[in-house]
Scaffold this motif. Structure first.
Motif, PDB file in Angstrom:
ATOM      1  N   UNK A   1       0.858  -1.173   0.000  1.00 43.52           N
ATOM      2  CA  UNK A   1       0.000   0.000   0.000  1.00 43.52           C
ATOM      3  C   UNK A   1       0.898   1.228   0.000  1.00 43.52           C
ATOM      4  N   UNK A   2       0.655   2.096  -0.960  1.00 43.67           N
ATOM      5  CA  UNK A   2       1.448   3.316  -1.081  1.00 43.67           C
ATOM      6  C   UNK A   2       0.483   4.456  -1.390  1.00 43.67           C
ATOM      7  N   UNK A   3       0.848   5.658  -0.997  1.00 45.70           N
ATOM      8  CA  UNK A   3       0.024   6.812  -1.299  1.00 45.70           C
ATOM      9  C   UNK A   3       0.676   7.604  -2.415  1.00 45.70           C
ATOM     10  N   UNK A   4      -0.081   7.832  -3.470  1.00 42.91           N
ATOM     11  CA  UNK A   4       0.414   8.565  -4.633  1.00 42.91           C
ATOM     12  C   UNK A   4      -0.392   9.844  -4.792  1.00 42.91           C
ATOM     13  N   UNK A   5       0.241  10.844  -5.375  1.00 46.72           N
ATOM     14  CA  UNK A   5      -0.463  12.091  -5.650  1.00 46.72           C
ATOM     15  C   UNK A   5      -1.593  11.825  -6.635  1.00 46.72           C
ATOM     16  N   UNK A   6      -2.781  12.303  -6.295  1.00 46.21           N
ATOM     17  CA  UNK A   6      -3.936  12.117  -7.170  1.00 46.21           C
ATOM     18  C   UNK A   6      -3.926  13.209  -8.230  1.00 46.21           C
ATOM     19  N   UNK A   7      -4.082  12.790  -9.473  1.00 49.16           N
ATOM     20  CA  UNK A   7      -4.129  13.748 -10.563  1.00 49.16           C
ATOM     21  C   UNK A   7      -5.564  14.240 -10.728  1.00 49.16           C
ATOM     22  N   UNK A   8      -5.716  15.529 -10.862  1.00 49.43           N
ATOM     23  CA  UNK A   8      -7.043  16.122 -11.013  1.00 49.43           C
ATOM     24  C   UNK A   8      -7.199  16.607 -12.442  1.00 49.43           C
ATOM     25  N   UNK A   9      -8.214  16.088 -13.119  1.00 48.95           N
ATOM     26  CA  UNK A   9      -8.517  16.508 -14.479  1.00 48.95           C
ATOM     27  C   UNK A   9      -9.851  17.254 -14.414  1.00 48.95           C
ATOM     28  N   UNK A  10      -9.799  18.564 -14.283  1.00 49.09           N
ATOM     29  CA  UNK A  10     -11.003  19.376 -14.097  1.00 49.09           C
ATOM     30  C   UNK A  10     -11.955  19.268 -15.277  1.00 49.09           C
ATOM     31  N   UNK A  11     -11.432  19.190 -16.487  1.00 49.11           N
ATOM     32  CA  UNK A  11     -12.273  19.105 -17.677  1.00 49.11           C
ATOM     33  C   UNK A  11     -13.075  17.797 -17.664  1.00 49.11           C
ATOM     34  N   UNK A  12     -12.409  16.686 -17.364  1.00 51.89           N
ATOM     35  CA  UNK A  12     -13.097  15.398 -17.288  1.00 51.89           C
ATOM     36  C   UNK A  12     -14.126  15.406 -16.158  1.00 51.89           C
ATOM     37  N   UNK A  13     -13.769  15.979 -15.017  1.00 52.74           N
ATOM     38  CA  UNK A  13     -14.699  16.045 -13.890  1.00 52.74           C
ATOM     39  C   UNK A  13     -15.954  16.824 -14.279  1.00 52.74           C
ATOM     40  N   UNK A  14     -15.793  17.914 -15.002  1.00 47.65           N
ATOM     41  CA  UNK A  14     -16.934  18.718 -15.444  1.00 47.65           C
ATOM     42  C   UNK A  14     -17.819  17.910 -16.397  1.00 47.65           C
ATOM     43  N   UNK A  15     -17.207  17.148 -17.307  1.00 50.73           N
ATOM     44  CA  UNK A  15     -17.974  16.329 -18.248  1.00 50.73           C
ATOM     45  C   UNK A  15     -18.776  15.254 -17.517  1.00 50.73           C
ATOM     46  N   UNK A  16     -18.145  14.600 -16.554  1.00 51.65           N
ATOM     47  CA  UNK A  16     -18.838  13.556 -15.784  1.00 51.65           C
ATOM     48  C   UNK A  16     -19.987  14.171 -14.996  1.00 51.65           C
ATOM     49  N   UNK A  17     -19.756  15.339 -14.396  1.00 53.10           N
ATOM     50  CA  UNK A  17     -20.799  16.017 -13.640  1.00 53.10           C
ATOM     51  C   UNK A  17     -21.987  16.352 -14.539  1.00 53.10           C
ATOM     52  N   UNK A  18     -21.717  16.895 -15.718  1.00 54.28           N
ATOM     53  CA  UNK A  18     -22.791  17.253 -16.646  1.00 54.28           C
ATOM     54  C   UNK A  18     -23.589  16.022 -17.075  1.00 54.28           C
ATOM     55  N   UNK A  19     -22.905  14.915 -17.346  1.00 56.35           N
ATOM     56  CA  UNK A  19     -23.587  13.687 -17.749  1.00 56.35           C
ATOM     57  C   UNK A  19     -24.434  13.133 -16.605  1.00 56.35           C
ATOM     58  N   UNK A  20     -23.898  13.179 -15.407  1.00 53.16           N
ATOM     59  CA  UNK A  20     -24.607  12.659 -14.238  1.00 53.16           C
ATOM     60  C   UNK A  20     -25.847  13.488 -13.946  1.00 53.16           C
ATOM     61  N   UNK A  21     -25.700  14.791 -13.972  1.00 54.57           N
ATOM     62  CA  UNK A  21     -26.848  15.668 -13.720  1.00 54.57           C
ATOM     63  C   UNK A  21     -27.916  15.450 -14.793  1.00 54.57           C
ATOM     64  N   UNK A  22     -27.477  15.284 -16.054  1.00 57.82           N
ATOM     65  CA  UNK A  22     -28.430  15.015 -17.131  1.00 57.82           C
ATOM     66  C   UNK A  22     -29.226  13.744 -16.886  1.00 57.82           C
ATOM     67  N   UNK A  23     -28.579  12.698 -16.409  1.00 61.34           N
ATOM     68  CA  UNK A  23     -29.260  11.430 -16.149  1.00 61.34           C
ATOM     69  C   UNK A  23     -30.207  11.584 -14.958  1.00 61.34           C
ATOM     70  N   UNK A  24     -29.760  12.268 -13.918  1.00 61.16           N
ATOM     71  CA  UNK A  24     -30.594  12.455 -12.733  1.00 61.16           C
ATOM     72  C   UNK A  24     -31.818  13.307 -13.030  1.00 61.16           C
ATOM     73  N   UNK A  25     -31.655  14.345 -13.856  1.00 62.18           N
ATOM     74  CA  UNK A  25     -32.782  15.207 -14.184  1.00 62.18           C
ATOM     75  C   UNK A  25     -33.793  14.471 -15.065  1.00 62.18           C
ATOM     76  N   UNK A  26     -33.332  13.517 -15.862  1.00 60.31           N
ATOM     77  CA  UNK A  26     -34.231  12.757 -16.749  1.00 60.31           C
ATOM     78  C   UNK A  26     -35.154  11.849 -15.954  1.00 60.31           C
ATOM     79  N   UNK A  27     -34.742  11.464 -14.754  1.00 57.37           N
ATOM     80  CA  UNK A  27     -35.559  10.573 -13.922  1.00 57.37           C
ATOM     81  C   UNK A  27     -36.561  11.396 -13.231  1.00 57.37           C
TER      82      UNK A  27
END
Length: 92
Positions: A66-92
């Motif tokens: 077990x080792x701890x590594x620096x987590x890479x943050x991809x803000x653009x990908x995070x925004x895309x996932x958020x938009x897709x998730x919100x779209x799916x949740x709003x459709x329900x």
């Protein structure tokens, strides 16, 4: 249970190991655990990853690292996932 071999670590052992590693690592902001499992059972290659005391059993051919590594943050990908998730949740 004294003097009996326990095949898997107990929750107490895992939690203590986690506390020790967190204390060693210090500030864990933007760090994620990286877990590597080595299973050399039946392998002809001598295991070199573990350098501690040997048990003299098949356990010597297995290791969890077990080792701890620096987590890479991809803000653009995070925004895309958020938009897709919100779209799916709003459709329900």
């Amino acid at each position: 249970v004294a003097n009996q071999k326990i095949p898997c670590p107990t929750d107490d052992v895992v939690n203590e190991f986690r506390r020790e590693n967190l204390a060693i690592q210090g500030n864990l902001d933007l760090r994620a655990p990286q877990i590597t499992i080595f299973d050399h059972r039946g392998c002809s290659r001598a295991p070199k990853e573990y350098t501690g005391k040997r048990a003299g059993t098949y356990d010597d051919e297995m290791l969890v690292k077990i080792d701890f590594k620096a987590a890479e943050v991809n803000s653009k990908l995070a925004q895309q996932v958020l938009e897709q998730t919100i779209g799916v949740l709003k459709a329900k």
